[in-house]
Design a protein around this motif. Structure first.
Motif, short mmCIF file in Angstrom:
data_model
loop_
_atom_site.label_atom_id
_atom_site.label_comp_id
_atom_site.label_asym_id
_atom_site.label_seq_id
_atom_site.Cartn_x
_atom_site.Cartn_y
_atom_site.Cartn_z
N GLN A 189 0.88 -1.26 0.04
CA GLN A 189 -0.03 0.11 0.19
C GLN A 189 0.93 1.41 0.04
O GLN A 189 0.29 2.19 -0.49
CB GLN A 189 -0.82 -0.03 1.29
CG GLN A 189 -2.08 -1.04 1.17
CD GLN A 189 -2.96 -0.79 2.28
OE1 GLN A 189 -2.84 -0.34 3.39
NE2 GLN A 189 -4.21 -1.17 1.98
N SER A 211 -0.95 -9.88 -5.20
CA SER A 211 -1.71 -8.51 -4.72
C SER A 211 -2.64 -8.73 -5.83
O SER A 211 -2.40 -8.99 -7.18
CB SER A 211 -0.83 -7.71 -4.66
OG SER A 211 -1.59 -6.34 -4.23
N ASP A 339 -4.03 -3.98 -3.49
CA ASP A 339 -3.28 -2.80 -3.92
C ASP A 339 -3.85 -1.76 -4.70
O ASP A 339 -4.94 -1.85 -5.47
CB ASP A 339 -1.85 -3.00 -4.47
CG ASP A 339 -2.23 -3.51 -6.02
OD1 ASP A 339 -2.59 -4.71 -6.16
OD2 ASP A 339 -1.83 -2.68 -6.99
N TYR A 342 0.10 -1.23 -7.32
CA TYR A 342 1.55 -1.55 -6.76
C TYR A 342 2.47 -2.07 -7.90
O TYR A 342 3.72 -1.58 -8.05
CB TYR A 342 1.39 -2.75 -5.84
CG TYR A 342 2.55 -3.28 -5.44
CD1 TYR A 342 3.45 -2.32 -4.45
CD2 TYR A 342 3.07 -4.51 -5.79
CE1 TYR A 342 4.65 -3.10 -4.10
CE2 TYR A 342 3.98 -5.34 -5.21
CZ TYR A 342 5.06 -4.44 -4.41
OH TYR A 342 6.08 -4.98 -3.93
#
Ligand code: N01
Length: 540
Positions: A189, A211, A339, A342
Protein backbone atom coordinates in the motif's frame (compact mmCIF):
# COMPACT_ATOMS: atom_id res chain seq x y z
CA UNK A 1 -1.48 3.94 44.61
CA UNK A 2 -4.50 2.10 46.10
CA UNK A 3 -5.96 -0.91 44.41
CA UNK A 4 -9.29 -0.25 42.72
CA UNK A 5 -11.99 -2.89 42.35
CA UNK A 6 -13.95 -3.19 39.13
CA UNK A 7 -16.01 -5.94 37.57
CA UNK A 8 -14.16 -6.01 34.27
CA UNK A 9 -10.81 -4.89 32.91
CA UNK A 10 -10.53 -4.61 29.15
CA UNK A 11 -7.09 -4.32 27.58
CA UNK A 12 -7.14 -2.32 24.34
CA UNK A 13 -9.47 0.29 22.83
CA UNK A 14 -9.63 -0.78 19.22
CA UNK A 15 -12.74 -2.17 17.50
CA UNK A 16 -12.93 -5.01 20.07
CA UNK A 17 -12.35 -2.98 23.23
CA UNK A 18 -14.84 -0.30 22.25
CA UNK A 19 -17.65 -2.75 21.60
CA UNK A 20 -16.80 -4.77 24.73
CA UNK A 21 -17.01 -1.66 26.88
CA UNK A 22 -20.40 -0.84 25.38
CA UNK A 23 -21.75 -4.34 26.12
CA UNK A 24 -20.31 -4.46 29.65
CA UNK A 25 -21.96 -1.11 30.38
CA UNK A 26 -25.26 -2.53 29.15
CA UNK A 27 -24.86 -5.34 31.71
CA UNK A 28 -24.36 -2.69 34.38
CA UNK A 29 -20.81 -3.82 35.13
CA UNK A 30 -18.09 -1.40 36.21
CA UNK A 31 -15.45 -1.58 33.49
CA UNK A 32 -11.98 -0.13 33.12
CA UNK A 33 -10.33 -0.07 29.71
CA UNK A 34 -6.56 0.43 29.45
CA UNK A 35 -5.11 1.65 26.18
CA UNK A 36 -1.41 2.23 25.43
CA UNK A 37 -2.11 4.92 22.81
CA UNK A 38 -3.43 8.39 23.52
CA UNK A 39 -6.59 7.69 21.55
CA UNK A 40 -8.92 4.89 20.48
CA UNK A 41 -8.38 2.87 17.32
CA UNK A 42 -5.91 0.08 18.06
CA UNK A 43 -4.25 -0.94 14.82
CA UNK A 44 -5.96 1.99 13.08
CA UNK A 45 -4.36 4.37 15.56
CA UNK A 46 -0.81 3.18 14.92
CA UNK A 47 -0.76 2.28 11.22
CA UNK A 48 -0.71 5.77 9.68
CA UNK A 49 1.71 5.04 6.87
CA UNK A 50 0.98 6.59 3.45
CA UNK A 51 -1.72 4.68 1.60
CA UNK A 52 -3.00 2.81 4.68
CA UNK A 53 -6.53 1.65 4.12
CA UNK A 54 -8.60 -1.40 4.91
CA UNK A 55 -8.75 -4.36 2.54
CA UNK A 56 -12.33 -5.19 3.57
CA UNK A 57 -14.97 -2.92 2.08
CA UNK A 58 -16.06 -0.02 4.24
CA UNK A 59 -19.79 -0.85 4.19
CA UNK A 60 -18.90 -4.25 5.64
CA UNK A 61 -16.05 -3.10 7.85
CA UNK A 62 -18.25 -1.41 10.41
CA UNK A 63 -20.23 -2.39 13.48
CA UNK A 64 -23.68 -3.90 13.09
CA UNK A 65 -24.80 -3.73 16.72
CA UNK A 66 -26.71 -0.49 16.41
CA UNK A 67 -29.02 0.17 13.44
CA UNK A 68 -29.01 3.92 14.14
CA UNK A 69 -25.22 4.02 13.95
CA UNK A 70 -25.28 1.97 10.78
CA UNK A 71 -27.72 4.30 9.10
CA UNK A 72 -26.15 7.59 10.14
CA UNK A 73 -22.50 6.86 9.36
CA UNK A 74 -21.42 7.77 5.82
CA UNK A 75 -18.38 6.03 4.38
CA UNK A 76 -16.98 7.91 1.43
CA UNK A 77 -14.96 5.26 -0.43
CA UNK A 78 -15.26 1.59 -1.27
CA UNK A 79 -12.18 0.91 0.91
CA UNK A 80 -11.89 3.30 3.84
CA UNK A 81 -8.63 5.09 4.53
CA UNK A 82 -6.96 4.84 7.93
CA UNK A 83 -7.97 8.43 8.87
CA UNK A 84 -11.61 7.74 8.00
CA UNK A 85 -11.69 4.51 10.05
CA UNK A 86 -10.12 6.35 12.99
CA UNK A 87 -12.76 9.07 12.63
CA UNK A 88 -15.47 6.39 12.68
CA UNK A 89 -14.08 4.81 15.86
CA UNK A 90 -13.90 8.19 17.56
CA UNK A 91 -17.48 8.84 16.49
CA UNK A 92 -18.64 5.51 17.99
CA UNK A 93 -16.70 6.18 21.20
CA UNK A 94 -18.36 9.57 21.64
CA UNK A 95 -21.81 8.52 20.44
CA UNK A 96 -21.96 5.86 23.18
CA UNK A 97 -20.15 8.04 25.70
CA UNK A 98 -17.39 5.47 26.21
CA UNK A 99 -14.33 7.67 26.60
CA UNK A 100 -14.70 8.24 30.33
CA UNK A 101 -13.95 4.58 31.11
CA UNK A 102 -10.80 4.43 29.00
CA UNK A 103 -7.42 5.19 30.55
CA UNK A 104 -5.18 6.28 27.66
CA UNK A 105 -1.37 6.35 27.52
CA UNK A 106 -1.42 3.31 29.79
CA UNK A 107 0.13 -0.02 28.93
CA UNK A 108 -0.82 -3.13 30.88
CA UNK A 109 2.33 -4.75 32.26
CA UNK A 110 0.81 -7.61 34.24
CA UNK A 111 -2.44 -9.57 34.51
CA UNK A 112 -2.25 -12.11 37.32
CA UNK A 113 -4.96 -14.36 38.69
CA UNK A 114 -5.15 -14.63 42.47
CA UNK A 115 -6.40 -18.07 43.53
CA UNK A 116 -7.46 -16.86 46.97
CA UNK A 117 -9.54 -13.85 46.02
CA UNK A 118 -10.51 -15.27 42.61
CA UNK A 119 -9.75 -11.91 41.10
CA UNK A 120 -7.44 -10.67 38.36
CA UNK A 121 -4.81 -8.22 39.47
CA UNK A 122 -3.96 -5.91 36.59
CA UNK A 123 -0.99 -3.55 36.73
CA UNK A 124 0.15 -0.88 34.29
CA UNK A 125 3.22 1.14 33.40
CA UNK A 126 1.50 4.14 34.99
CA UNK A 127 1.42 2.40 38.37
CA UNK A 128 -2.26 1.39 38.35
CA UNK A 129 -3.31 -1.67 40.33
CA UNK A 130 -6.82 -2.80 39.55
CA UNK A 131 -8.61 -5.89 40.81
CA UNK A 132 -11.23 -7.32 38.51
CA UNK A 133 -13.43 -10.35 38.33
CA UNK A 134 -13.08 -10.57 34.55
CA UNK A 135 -10.10 -9.76 32.38
CA UNK A 136 -10.66 -9.33 28.65
CA UNK A 137 -7.90 -9.15 26.10
CA UNK A 138 -9.05 -6.92 23.25
CA UNK A 139 -5.45 -6.61 22.20
CA UNK A 140 -5.77 -7.19 18.46
CA UNK A 141 -4.09 -9.73 16.22
CA UNK A 142 -1.55 -7.43 14.57
CA UNK A 143 -0.62 -4.98 17.27
CA UNK A 144 3.02 -5.64 18.12
CA UNK A 145 5.34 -4.68 15.25
CA UNK A 146 8.33 -6.93 14.94
CA UNK A 147 11.74 -5.38 15.35
CA UNK A 148 13.49 -7.03 12.42
CA UNK A 149 16.65 -8.90 13.03
CA UNK A 150 18.77 -6.73 10.69
CA UNK A 151 22.35 -5.96 11.67
CA UNK A 152 23.37 -2.36 12.18
CA UNK A 153 19.88 -0.77 12.23
CA UNK A 154 21.16 1.83 14.69
CA UNK A 155 23.94 2.86 12.30
CA UNK A 156 21.63 4.65 9.88
CA UNK A 157 22.18 8.41 10.07
CA UNK A 158 18.78 9.40 8.64
CA UNK A 159 15.30 8.79 10.05
CA UNK A 160 13.89 5.24 10.24
CA UNK A 161 10.12 4.74 10.27
CA UNK A 162 8.12 1.58 10.95
CA UNK A 163 4.80 1.31 9.10
CA UNK A 164 3.16 -0.02 12.28
CA UNK A 165 4.32 2.97 14.36
CA UNK A 166 4.08 5.82 11.90
CA UNK A 167 4.60 9.39 13.18
CA UNK A 168 1.38 11.35 13.65
CA UNK A 169 2.70 14.40 11.90
CA UNK A 170 3.37 12.36 8.75
CA UNK A 171 6.59 12.18 6.75
CA UNK A 172 7.51 14.52 3.92
CA UNK A 173 9.19 12.41 1.24
CA UNK A 174 9.47 15.33 -1.22
CA UNK A 175 12.96 15.51 -2.73
CA UNK A 176 14.17 12.53 -0.68
CA UNK A 177 15.58 9.15 -1.51
CA UNK A 178 13.98 6.25 0.34
CA UNK A 179 14.85 2.63 1.12
CA UNK A 180 11.98 0.29 2.01
CA UNK A 181 12.45 -3.17 3.54
CA UNK A 182 9.50 -5.54 3.16
CA UNK A 183 6.87 -6.27 0.52
CA UNK A 184 3.83 -7.37 2.57
CA UNK A 185 0.40 -5.67 2.67
CA UNK A 186 1.72 -2.55 4.40
CA UNK A 187 4.56 -2.02 1.92
CA UNK A 188 2.33 -2.81 -1.04
CA UNK A 189 0.00 0.00 0.00
CA UNK A 190 2.77 2.44 0.93
CA UNK A 191 5.21 1.99 -1.97
CA UNK A 192 3.05 3.54 -4.75
CA UNK A 193 2.24 6.57 -2.58
CA UNK A 194 5.83 7.09 -1.42
CA UNK A 195 7.14 6.62 -4.97
CA UNK A 196 4.81 9.37 -6.20
CA UNK A 197 6.28 11.81 -3.64
CA UNK A 198 9.95 10.87 -3.32
CA UNK A 199 12.86 11.47 -5.64
CA UNK A 200 13.84 7.84 -5.61
CA UNK A 201 12.71 4.61 -3.93
CA UNK A 202 14.68 1.38 -3.49
CA UNK A 203 12.54 -1.59 -2.44
CA UNK A 204 14.34 -4.49 -0.75
CA UNK A 205 12.30 -7.64 -1.36
CA UNK A 206 12.98 -11.01 0.26
CA UNK A 207 9.73 -12.76 -0.76
CA UNK A 208 7.28 -11.39 -3.33
CA UNK A 209 3.56 -11.31 -2.51
CA UNK A 210 0.45 -11.89 -4.56
CA UNK A 211 -1.67 -8.76 -4.80
CA UNK A 212 -5.08 -8.06 -6.28
CA UNK A 213 -6.19 -4.61 -7.46
CA UNK A 214 -8.56 -2.80 -5.11
CA UNK A 215 -10.28 -0.65 -7.74
CA UNK A 216 -11.07 1.71 -4.94
CA UNK A 217 -13.56 4.47 -5.81
CA UNK A 218 -15.86 6.96 -4.12
CA UNK A 219 -19.11 5.34 -2.99
CA UNK A 220 -22.15 6.20 -5.02
CA UNK A 221 -24.77 7.86 -2.80
CA UNK A 222 -27.73 6.12 -4.43
CA UNK A 223 -26.04 2.75 -4.16
CA UNK A 224 -25.27 3.34 -0.48
CA UNK A 225 -28.89 4.29 0.17
CA UNK A 226 -30.06 1.14 -1.58
CA UNK A 227 -27.53 -0.99 0.34
CA UNK A 228 -28.47 0.53 3.68
CA UNK A 229 -32.13 -0.33 3.18
CA UNK A 230 -31.13 -3.96 3.30
CA UNK A 231 -28.20 -3.79 5.71
CA UNK A 232 -29.31 -6.78 7.86
CA UNK A 233 -29.52 -9.08 4.84
CA UNK A 234 -26.05 -8.09 3.69
CA UNK A 235 -24.76 -8.68 7.19
CA UNK A 236 -26.26 -12.14 7.23
CA UNK A 237 -24.65 -12.88 3.89
CA UNK A 238 -21.15 -12.42 5.12
CA UNK A 239 -21.85 -13.93 8.53
CA UNK A 240 -22.96 -17.07 6.72
CA UNK A 241 -20.18 -17.03 4.15
CA UNK A 242 -18.71 -20.48 4.00
CA UNK A 243 -15.09 -19.59 3.51
CA UNK A 244 -14.60 -15.92 4.12
CA UNK A 245 -16.52 -13.00 5.47
CA UNK A 246 -14.67 -10.22 3.81
CA UNK A 247 -17.98 -8.79 2.77
CA UNK A 248 -16.88 -7.75 -0.67
CA UNK A 249 -20.48 -7.46 -1.64
CA UNK A 250 -20.53 -4.31 -3.70
CA UNK A 251 -22.71 -6.12 -6.14
CA UNK A 252 -24.38 -8.63 -3.83
CA UNK A 253 -26.57 -10.33 -6.41
CA UNK A 254 -23.64 -11.30 -8.52
CA UNK A 255 -21.33 -12.24 -5.69
CA UNK A 256 -23.63 -14.12 -3.35
CA UNK A 257 -23.24 -17.37 -5.25
CA UNK A 258 -19.47 -17.58 -5.05
CA UNK A 259 -18.83 -19.74 -2.05
CA UNK A 260 -19.63 -23.08 -3.64
CA UNK A 261 -17.88 -23.48 -6.99
CA UNK A 262 -14.94 -25.90 -7.38
CA UNK A 263 -12.28 -24.86 -9.86
CA UNK A 264 -11.36 -28.44 -10.67
CA UNK A 265 -14.96 -29.19 -11.65
CA UNK A 266 -15.26 -26.13 -13.90
CA UNK A 267 -14.29 -25.99 -17.61
CA UNK A 268 -11.04 -24.05 -17.94
CA UNK A 269 -12.53 -21.31 -20.18
CA UNK A 270 -15.16 -20.67 -17.53
CA UNK A 271 -12.45 -20.63 -14.84
CA UNK A 272 -10.53 -17.95 -16.71
CA UNK A 273 -13.67 -15.96 -17.40
CA UNK A 274 -14.60 -16.01 -13.73
CA UNK A 275 -11.09 -15.16 -12.50
CA UNK A 276 -11.01 -12.26 -14.96
CA UNK A 277 -14.42 -11.06 -13.76
CA UNK A 278 -13.32 -11.23 -10.14
CA UNK A 279 -10.02 -9.54 -10.97
CA UNK A 280 -11.86 -6.70 -12.70
CA UNK A 281 -14.22 -6.43 -9.74
CA UNK A 282 -11.20 -6.07 -7.45
CA UNK A 283 -10.48 -6.91 -3.83
CA UNK A 284 -9.63 -9.93 -1.71
CA UNK A 285 -12.81 -11.69 -2.81
CA UNK A 286 -10.76 -12.81 -5.81
CA UNK A 287 -9.22 -15.48 -3.58
CA UNK A 288 -12.61 -17.08 -3.07
CA UNK A 289 -13.77 -17.25 -6.67
CA UNK A 290 -13.33 -21.01 -6.27
CA UNK A 291 -13.67 -22.83 -3.01
CA UNK A 292 -10.87 -25.33 -3.69
CA UNK A 293 -8.19 -22.68 -4.31
CA UNK A 294 -6.88 -23.00 -0.76
CA UNK A 295 -7.27 -26.79 -0.59
CA UNK A 296 -5.98 -28.19 -3.87
CA UNK A 297 -2.47 -27.54 -5.20
CA UNK A 298 -3.72 -28.09 -8.74
CA UNK A 299 -6.54 -25.55 -8.40
CA UNK A 300 -4.25 -23.15 -6.57
CA UNK A 301 -1.68 -23.26 -9.38
CA UNK A 302 -4.31 -22.16 -11.93
CA UNK A 303 -5.21 -19.13 -9.81
CA UNK A 304 -1.56 -18.32 -9.05
CA UNK A 305 -0.66 -18.59 -12.76
CA UNK A 306 -3.50 -16.20 -13.55
CA UNK A 307 -2.07 -13.60 -11.14
CA UNK A 308 1.48 -14.16 -12.35
CA UNK A 309 0.28 -13.49 -15.91
CA UNK A 310 -1.31 -10.22 -14.70
CA UNK A 311 2.01 -9.20 -13.09
CA UNK A 312 3.87 -9.93 -16.33
CA UNK A 313 1.27 -7.99 -18.36
CA UNK A 314 1.66 -4.98 -16.07
CA UNK A 315 5.40 -4.76 -15.43
CA UNK A 316 7.43 -3.63 -18.47
CA UNK A 317 10.81 -5.10 -17.53
CA UNK A 318 10.55 -8.92 -17.71
CA UNK A 319 13.33 -9.37 -15.16
CA UNK A 320 11.57 -7.16 -12.64
CA UNK A 321 8.27 -8.93 -13.40
CA UNK A 322 9.95 -12.28 -12.71
CA UNK A 323 11.19 -11.05 -9.34
CA UNK A 324 7.70 -9.84 -8.46
CA UNK A 325 6.09 -13.21 -9.28
CA UNK A 326 5.79 -15.35 -6.15
CA UNK A 327 6.76 -18.97 -6.72
CA UNK A 328 7.71 -20.38 -3.33
CA UNK A 329 4.24 -20.79 -1.77
CA UNK A 330 0.63 -21.30 -2.92
CA UNK A 331 -1.46 -18.18 -3.49
CA UNK A 332 -3.50 -17.21 -0.44
CA UNK A 333 -1.34 -19.08 2.06
CA UNK A 334 0.28 -15.75 2.87
CA UNK A 335 -2.39 -13.14 3.31
CA UNK A 336 -3.45 -11.89 -0.14
CA UNK A 337 -2.66 -8.18 -0.59
CA UNK A 338 -5.00 -5.59 -2.10
CA UNK A 339 -3.34 -2.69 -3.88
CA UNK A 340 -3.67 0.42 -5.94
CA UNK A 341 -1.06 0.49 -8.75
CA UNK A 342 1.49 -1.62 -6.87
CA UNK A 343 2.95 -3.58 -9.76
CA UNK A 344 2.73 -0.61 -12.17
CA UNK A 345 4.85 1.40 -9.72
CA UNK A 346 7.86 -0.67 -10.85
CA UNK A 347 7.51 0.91 -14.31
CA UNK A 348 8.46 4.29 -12.82
CA UNK A 349 11.96 5.61 -13.46
CA UNK A 350 12.44 6.44 -9.79
CA UNK A 351 11.75 2.93 -8.40
CA UNK A 352 14.23 0.07 -8.16
CA UNK A 353 13.53 -3.45 -6.88
CA UNK A 354 16.41 -5.22 -5.13
CA UNK A 355 16.22 -8.97 -4.63
CA UNK A 356 17.57 -9.68 -1.15
CA UNK A 357 16.71 -13.38 -1.43
CA UNK A 358 19.62 -13.92 -3.84
CA UNK A 359 21.85 -11.20 -2.33
CA UNK A 360 20.89 -11.00 1.36
CA UNK A 361 21.10 -7.89 3.49
CA UNK A 362 24.35 -7.76 5.41
CA UNK A 363 24.06 -4.62 7.44
CA UNK A 364 22.53 -1.19 7.65
CA UNK A 365 25.20 1.45 7.14
CA UNK A 366 25.29 5.15 8.00
CA UNK A 367 24.16 6.01 4.47
CA UNK A 368 21.89 3.06 3.66
CA UNK A 369 22.18 -0.69 3.25
CA UNK A 370 24.79 -3.20 2.27
CA UNK A 371 23.80 -6.46 0.63
CA UNK A 372 26.17 -9.27 -0.29
CA UNK A 373 26.21 -7.78 -3.80
CA UNK A 374 26.14 -4.00 -3.45
CA UNK A 375 25.89 -0.86 -1.29
CA UNK A 376 22.76 1.31 -1.47
CA UNK A 377 22.38 4.85 -0.18
CA UNK A 378 19.23 6.79 0.76
CA UNK A 379 17.94 9.55 3.07
CA UNK A 380 15.04 7.73 4.78
CA UNK A 381 14.62 4.08 5.79
CA UNK A 382 11.12 2.56 5.99
CA UNK A 383 10.62 -0.77 7.76
CA UNK A 384 7.49 -2.54 6.56
CA UNK A 385 8.53 -5.72 8.30
CA UNK A 386 5.31 -6.89 9.90
CA UNK A 387 4.07 -8.01 13.29
CA UNK A 388 4.47 -10.63 15.98
CA UNK A 389 0.95 -11.67 15.07
CA UNK A 390 -1.84 -13.10 17.23
CA UNK A 391 0.23 -13.94 20.30
CA UNK A 392 2.94 -11.23 20.35
CA UNK A 393 1.03 -8.73 22.45
CA UNK A 394 -0.23 -11.32 24.94
CA UNK A 395 3.22 -12.86 25.33
CA UNK A 396 4.64 -9.48 26.40
CA UNK A 397 2.02 -8.81 29.09
CA UNK A 398 3.13 -11.11 31.91
CA UNK A 399 -0.17 -13.02 32.18
CA UNK A 400 -0.37 -15.71 34.87
CA UNK A 401 -3.28 -17.98 35.76
CA UNK A 402 -4.12 -20.33 38.62
CA UNK A 403 -1.12 -21.36 40.78
CA UNK A 404 0.83 -18.62 39.02
CA UNK A 405 1.17 -20.55 35.75
CA UNK A 406 2.49 -18.18 33.04
CA UNK A 407 0.50 -18.05 29.80
CA UNK A 408 3.83 -18.15 27.98
CA UNK A 409 4.55 -21.58 29.53
CA UNK A 410 1.08 -22.88 28.65
CA UNK A 411 1.65 -21.67 25.09
CA UNK A 412 5.31 -22.69 24.80
CA UNK A 413 4.52 -25.06 21.91
CA UNK A 414 1.98 -22.74 20.31
CA UNK A 415 -1.21 -21.04 21.49
CA UNK A 416 -3.92 -23.21 23.08
CA UNK A 417 -7.34 -21.67 23.58
CA UNK A 418 -10.78 -23.26 23.57
CA UNK A 419 -12.68 -21.76 20.62
CA UNK A 420 -9.93 -19.11 20.56
CA UNK A 421 -11.83 -17.52 23.45
CA UNK A 422 -10.64 -18.89 26.79
CA UNK A 423 -7.70 -20.81 28.24
CA UNK A 424 -7.74 -23.60 30.81
CA UNK A 425 -6.21 -22.45 34.14
CA UNK A 426 -7.02 -18.84 33.28
CA UNK A 427 -10.49 -18.40 34.80
CA UNK A 428 -12.59 -15.47 33.65
CA UNK A 429 -9.96 -14.46 31.11
CA UNK A 430 -11.32 -13.94 27.61
CA UNK A 431 -9.51 -13.41 24.34
CA UNK A 432 -11.29 -11.50 21.61
CA UNK A 433 -10.52 -13.10 18.24
CA UNK A 434 -7.79 -15.18 19.84
CA UNK A 435 -5.79 -17.97 18.20
CA UNK A 436 -8.07 -20.87 17.33
CA UNK A 437 -10.89 -18.63 16.05
CA UNK A 438 -11.40 -17.37 12.47
CA UNK A 439 -10.02 -13.91 13.39
CA UNK A 440 -7.53 -12.80 10.74
CA UNK A 441 -9.07 -15.05 8.08
CA UNK A 442 -12.35 -13.20 8.42
CA UNK A 443 -13.76 -9.71 8.39
CA UNK A 444 -12.47 -8.72 11.84
CA UNK A 445 -15.58 -6.77 12.76
CA UNK A 446 -17.85 -9.74 12.11
CA UNK A 447 -15.64 -11.91 14.33
CA UNK A 448 -15.20 -9.29 17.05
CA UNK A 449 -18.94 -8.78 17.38
CA UNK A 450 -19.56 -12.51 17.52
CA UNK A 451 -16.98 -13.04 20.28
CA UNK A 452 -18.13 -10.07 22.33
CA UNK A 453 -21.76 -11.21 22.04
CA UNK A 454 -20.81 -14.78 22.99
CA UNK A 455 -18.94 -13.59 26.10
CA UNK A 456 -21.70 -11.17 27.08
CA UNK A 457 -24.33 -13.92 26.84
CA UNK A 458 -22.11 -16.20 28.88
CA UNK A 459 -21.81 -13.58 31.59
CA UNK A 460 -25.59 -13.21 31.70
CA UNK A 461 -25.81 -17.00 32.03
CA UNK A 462 -23.32 -16.86 34.90
CA UNK A 463 -25.30 -14.13 36.62
CA UNK A 464 -28.56 -16.10 36.29
CA UNK A 465 -26.93 -19.18 37.80
CA UNK A 466 -24.83 -17.35 40.36
CA UNK A 467 -21.60 -18.71 38.96
CA UNK A 468 -18.46 -16.92 40.07
CA UNK A 469 -16.05 -18.07 37.42
CA UNK A 470 -15.64 -20.02 34.20
CA UNK A 471 -12.77 -21.68 32.38
CA UNK A 472 -12.45 -24.19 29.56
CA UNK A 473 -12.00 -27.87 30.40
CA UNK A 474 -8.53 -29.16 29.52
CA UNK A 475 -10.02 -31.96 27.39
CA UNK A 476 -12.26 -29.60 25.42
CA UNK A 477 -9.33 -27.28 24.85
CA UNK A 478 -7.03 -30.06 23.64
CA UNK A 479 -9.71 -31.38 21.33
CA UNK A 480 -10.37 -27.91 19.91
CA UNK A 481 -6.68 -27.22 19.29
CA UNK A 482 -6.38 -30.62 17.57
CA UNK A 483 -9.41 -29.77 15.43
CA UNK A 484 -7.96 -26.36 14.48
CA UNK A 485 -4.76 -28.10 13.37
CA UNK A 486 -6.65 -30.79 11.51
CA UNK A 487 -8.65 -28.19 9.58
CA UNK A 488 -5.47 -26.24 8.75
CA UNK A 489 -3.74 -29.45 7.62
CA UNK A 490 -6.60 -30.05 5.20
CA UNK A 491 -5.66 -26.79 3.47
CA UNK A 492 -2.54 -25.45 1.81
CA UNK A 493 -2.01 -22.83 4.55
CA UNK A 494 0.82 -24.72 6.35
CA UNK A 495 2.84 -24.71 3.11
CA UNK A 496 3.91 -21.08 3.52
CA UNK A 497 6.30 -19.58 6.04
CA UNK A 498 3.68 -16.98 6.93
CA UNK A 499 2.90 -14.91 10.00
CA UNK A 500 -0.26 -17.11 10.29
CA UNK A 501 2.26 -19.87 11.13
CA UNK A 502 4.45 -17.69 13.35
CA UNK A 503 7.21 -18.20 10.79
CA UNK A 504 8.19 -14.52 10.56
CA UNK A 505 9.39 -14.42 14.17
CA UNK A 506 12.65 -16.23 14.97
CA UNK A 507 12.07 -18.95 17.59
CA UNK A 508 8.25 -18.73 17.52
CA UNK A 509 6.56 -22.17 17.39
CA UNK A 510 5.30 -23.00 13.92
CA UNK A 511 1.60 -23.61 14.38
CA UNK A 512 -1.19 -22.40 12.12
CA UNK A 513 -2.99 -20.06 14.51
CA UNK A 514 -6.38 -19.05 13.05
CA UNK A 515 -9.35 -21.42 12.56
CA UNK A 516 -9.67 -22.02 8.84
CA UNK A 517 -13.15 -23.58 8.53
CA UNK A 518 -14.87 -20.23 8.00
CA UNK A 519 -17.05 -17.95 10.07
CA UNK A 520 -20.32 -19.77 9.42
CA UNK A 521 -18.98 -23.13 10.60
CA UNK A 522 -17.37 -21.47 13.60
CA UNK A 523 -20.60 -19.67 14.50
CA UNK A 524 -22.47 -22.98 14.28
CA UNK A 525 -19.93 -24.59 16.63
CA UNK A 526 -20.28 -21.73 19.13
CA UNK A 527 -24.08 -21.83 18.93
CA UNK A 528 -23.91 -25.61 19.53
CA UNK A 529 -21.69 -25.08 22.58
CA UNK A 530 -24.26 -22.67 24.02
CA UNK A 531 -27.17 -24.98 23.20
CA UNK A 532 -25.40 -27.75 25.16
CA UNK A 533 -25.17 -25.54 28.26
CA UNK A 534 -21.74 -24.12 27.39
CA UNK A 535 -20.26 -27.49 26.64
CA UNK A 536 -16.51 -27.58 27.28
CA UNK A 537 -16.61 -24.80 29.88
CA UNK A 538 -16.64 -25.41 33.65
CA UNK A 539 -18.45 -22.97 35.90
CA UNK A 540 -17.92 -22.66 39.62
O1 N01 B 1 3.70 -7.47 7.29
P1 N01 B 1 4.09 -8.83 6.55
P2 N01 B 1 2.69 -6.32 6.83
N1 N01 B 1 14.75 -8.77 6.28
O2 N01 B 1 4.57 -9.74 7.62
C1 N01 B 1 9.77 -8.60 5.19
C2 N01 B 1 -2.46 -6.79 7.81
N2 N01 B 1 -2.50 -5.57 7.04
O3 N01 B 1 2.72 -5.25 7.87
O4 N01 B 1 8.07 -12.50 3.51
C3 N01 B 1 14.11 -8.56 5.13
O5 N01 B 1 3.02 -9.32 5.65
C4 N01 B 1 9.00 -9.85 4.91
O6 N01 B 1 9.72 -10.69 4.06
P3 N01 B 1 9.45 -12.30 4.11
C5 N01 B 1 -2.61 -7.96 6.86
O7 N01 B 1 -3.29 -8.99 7.48
C6 N01 B 1 -3.67 -5.27 6.44
O8 N01 B 1 2.93 -5.92 5.45
O9 N01 B 1 9.49 -12.69 5.55
N3 N01 B 1 12.78 -8.53 4.98
C7 N01 B 1 7.74 -9.25 4.26
O10 N01 B 1 7.96 -8.92 2.92
C8 N01 B 1 -1.17 -8.30 6.62
O11 N01 B 1 -0.95 -9.60 6.14
C9 N01 B 1 -3.74 -4.17 5.66
O12 N01 B 1 10.54 -12.88 3.32
C10 N01 B 1 12.06 -8.75 6.08
C11 N01 B 1 7.55 -7.96 5.05
O13 N01 B 1 8.81 -7.65 5.62
C12 N01 B 1 -0.56 -8.07 7.97
O14 N01 B 1 -1.21 -6.91 8.44
C13 N01 B 1 -2.65 -3.36 5.45
C14 N01 B 1 12.65 -8.97 7.34
C15 N01 B 1 6.53 -8.11 6.17
O15 N01 B 1 5.30 -8.39 5.62
C16 N01 B 1 0.91 -7.84 7.99
O16 N01 B 1 1.30 -7.03 6.88
C17 N01 B 1 -1.47 -3.68 6.08
C18 N01 B 1 14.06 -8.98 7.41
N4 N01 B 1 14.69 -9.21 8.56
C19 N01 B 1 -1.40 -4.80 6.87
N5 N01 B 1 11.66 -9.14 8.24
C20 N01 B 1 -5.01 -3.88 5.01
O17 N01 B 1 -6.08 -3.95 5.57
C21 N01 B 1 10.50 -9.03 7.58
N6 N01 B 1 10.75 -8.79 6.26
C22 N01 B 1 -4.94 -3.53 3.62
Amino acid sequence: MTTREVDVVVVGAGFAGIYLLHRMRQLGLSTQVFEAADGVGGTWYWNRYPGARCDAESMAYSYSFDPGLEQEWQWTERYATQPEILKYLNHVTDRFNLRRDIEFNTRVTGANYDDKTKRWSVSTDQGHKVRARFCMMATGCLSTPQNPDIAGLKNFAGPTYMTGQWPHEGVDFGGKTVGIIGTGSSAIQAIPVIAAQANHVTVFQRTPNFSVPAYNAPLDKDWVEHYKKDYPTHRDDYRQARVTSFGDLMNPDEFREVDEQMLLETPIEEVHEKLERFWQFGGARFMWAFVDTIASEEANRVVADFVRSKIRETVNDPKVADLLCPSSYPIGTKRICVDTDYYATYNRDNVVLVDIASSPLQTVTEQGLKTTAEDYGFDILVLATGFDAMTGTLSRMNITGTEGVPLNDTWAEGPKAYLGLGVNKFPNLFLITGPGSPSVLSNMIVSIEQHVDFITDMMVHMGENQYESVEPDPGAQEAWVAHVNEVANGTLFPKAGSWYMGANIPGKPRVFMPYAAGVAVYREVCDGVVAQGYQGFSFS
